[in-house]
Design a protein around this motif. Structure first.
Motif, PDB file in Angstrom:
ATOM      1  N   ARG A 232       0.836  -1.202   0.000  1.00  0.00           N
ATOM      2  CA  ARG A 232       0.000   0.000   0.000  1.00  0.00           C
ATOM      3  C   ARG A 232       0.870   1.251   0.000  1.00  0.00           C
ATOM      4  NH1 ARG A 232      -4.120   0.342   4.754  1.00  0.00           N
ATOM      5  NH2 ARG A 232      -2.213   0.736   5.942  1.00  0.00           N
ATOM      6  N   GLN A 233       0.488   2.200  -0.826  1.00  0.00           N
ATOM      7  CA  GLN A 233       1.153   3.500  -0.870  1.00  0.00           C
ATOM      8  C   GLN A 233       0.089   4.587  -0.749  1.00  0.00           C
ATOM      9  OE1 GLN A 233       4.007   4.022  -4.032  1.00  0.00           O
ATOM     10  NE2 GLN A 233       3.760   6.243  -4.065  1.00  0.00           N
ATOM     11  N   ARG A 234       0.279   5.480   0.206  1.00  0.00           N
ATOM     12  CA  ARG A 234      -0.669   6.575   0.424  1.00  0.00           C
ATOM     13  C   ARG A 234       0.075   7.902   0.361  1.00  0.00           C
ATOM     14  NH1 ARG A 234      -3.015   4.928   6.126  1.00  0.00           N
ATOM     15  NH2 ARG A 234      -0.856   4.239   6.308  1.00  0.00           N
ATOM     16  N   THR A 235      -0.450   8.820  -0.420  1.00  0.00           N
ATOM     17  CA  THR A 235       0.152  10.140  -0.571  1.00  0.00           C
ATOM     18  C   THR A 235      -0.928  11.201  -0.448  1.00  0.00           C
ATOM     19  OG1 THR A 235       1.897   9.331  -2.041  1.00  0.00           O
ATOM     20  CG2 THR A 235       1.405  11.677  -2.136  1.00  0.00           C
ATOM     21  N   TRP A 236      -0.641  12.232   0.331  1.00  0.00           N
ATOM     22  CA  TRP A 236      -1.565  13.359   0.391  1.00  0.00           C
ATOM     23  C   TRP A 236      -0.745  14.648   0.438  1.00  0.00           C
ATOM     24  CZ3 TRP A 236      -1.827  17.024   4.308  1.00  0.00           C
ATOM     25  CH2 TRP A 236      -1.132  16.738   5.481  1.00  0.00           C
ATOM     26  N   GLY A 237      -1.373  15.745   0.077  1.00  0.00           N
ATOM     27  CA  GLY A 237      -0.667  17.018   0.094  1.00  0.00           C
ATOM     28  C   GLY A 237      -1.612  18.189   0.009  1.00  0.00           C
ATOM     29  N   ALA A 238      -1.111  19.360   0.383  1.00  0.00           N
ATOM     30  CA  ALA A 238      -1.887  20.594   0.307  1.00  0.00           C
ATOM     31  C   ALA A 238      -0.924  21.757   0.145  1.00  0.00           C
ATOM     32  CB  ALA A 238      -2.741  20.791   1.563  1.00  0.00           C
TER      33      ALA A 238
END
Length: 371
Positions: A232-238
């Motif tokens: 699993r790979q999870r990426t978030w950004g703002a």
């Protein structure tokens, strides 16, 4: 009788011309090539002619057909290539290949190989996603800000512009019988524009990356395999950017997490960037990114390990015309921690281009033409 036939033929020709005028296919692309000097590759400096220094060289076809009532059929086929040897980068349309329907009020639905929401909504706030180019990507492009990979088998929705607010998302299927979650991905994001202010946020999750499904959502992602049995790979950004006269500046935060049966890794990236137009033709830009990586139970149970990097980039760009420009840029990365640049603490295997020490510098100059 003859007069009637002439009139009928004229009417038919008129409608045929009108129908033809409502459809269009556009050939477009970018050709970017130059010279790059890189330090610390196998303990030596590298002098090379390179392609895609600021923007990945590409060509594409984009089509639109007016279906009436504001509804349009659209398609895009886009392929990346290396200017220096003329080769494609992988499959024929390796960047994008999709078809769909678009309506200004209700939005756009497309099907095929497409970019995820992090690329769409957070990328435009970073240096790598706007003016800075390839070498200003965050370490290993761990958050895909440089669009290193696309989503296969994807259904994507993008809303219309709602007084400056826009949102969208994508779901990429595994396309495997009996393995619905074996290499699938989904993402969502949003943006808001008001005057010179621009805000954006997005999330991407990929699952089942260790299942050996080559026909799934993501193939060849940069961090897949970075730790053993990644599933699993999870990426978030703002982030946010603001344009004031000839200057635009932005700040961005992104995080990427990898999970496996006995291992885990996390990358945090904080970036600040600014670009200023000294004249209508000459612009200068600068960026700074701080990245830290934390690994847990990495390298056969050696426990937690960490590293961090400081990355600086400067660029000068001069427009010879609306479509052609020349550039000079430099990027430096300084690492600290356990083998910070080689990334052995997260099991990363380099292809020979990663620095042989904890530091690396790049100077690149070239010419870019858009068509």
């Amino acid at each position: 009788m003859k007069k009637s036939l002439v009139i009928a033929a004229a009417v038919a020709a008129t409608f045929a011309s009108a129908s033809y005028a409502q459809s269009s296919v556009t050939l477009y692309g970018v050709v970017d090539a130059g010279f790059t000097y890189t330090t610390n590759i196998g303990g030596k400096a590298d002098y090379a002619m390179t392609s895609g220094n600021v923007q990945a060289s590409r060509w594409g076809l984009r089509g639109v057909e007016d279906l009436g009532g504001g509804l349009k059929a659209i398609f895009t086929l886009e392929s990346g290539f290396d200017v220096m040897n003329g080769r494609q980068n992988g499959s024929l349309f390796n960047r994008q290949s999709y078809v769909g329907l678009s309506q200004a009020q209700y939005g756009t639905v497309t099907f095929g190989r497409q970019f995820d929401s992090v690329v769409d909504y957070v990328g435009p706030l970073t240096a790598v996603g706007t003016w800075g180019g390839t070498y200003m990507a965050h370490v290993l492009d761990n958050d895909n800000g440089n669009a290193t990979f696309s989503l296969n088998n994807a259904v994507k929705y993008t809303s219309g512009n709602l007084s400056g607010f826009q949102f969208g998302g994508a779901y990429a299927f595994s396309n495997q019988a009996g393995g619905f979650a074996n290499n699938r991905a989904y993402s969502a994001g949003m943006s808001y524009n008001y005057g010179g202010l621009r805000l954006g946020a997005a999330y991407l999750q990929a699952q089942g990356l260790d299942r050996g499904n080559a026909g799934g959502a993501i193939v060849g992602a940069p961090l897949v395999g970075a730790i053993n049995d990644t599933y699993r790979q999870r990426t978030w950004g703002a982030g946010a950017s603001y344009a004031y006269g000839p200057m635009v500046g932005g700040v961005v935060f992104t995080q990427s997490r990898l999970s496996a049966s006995n291992n885990a890794a996390r990358f945090n990236n904080i970036e600040a960037n600014v670009r200023y137009n000294l004249t209508p033709a000459l612009a200068i830009g600068g960026m700074y990114t701080y990245t830290n990586a934390l690994g847990n139970a990495i390298d056969s149970g050696t426990g937690s390990r960490s590293a961090h990097w400081n990355q600086f980039g400067l660029q000068a760009d001069y427009a010879l015309s609306k479509r052609t420009d020349v550039y000079l840029e430099g990027v430096g990365v300084w690492g600290a921690g356990q083998n910070a640049v080689g990334l052995t603490e997260v099991g990363y295997t380099s292809d020979g281009g990663i620095s042989s020490s904890k530091n690396q510098g790049i100077v690149s100059t070239g010419i870019r033409h858009r068509f």
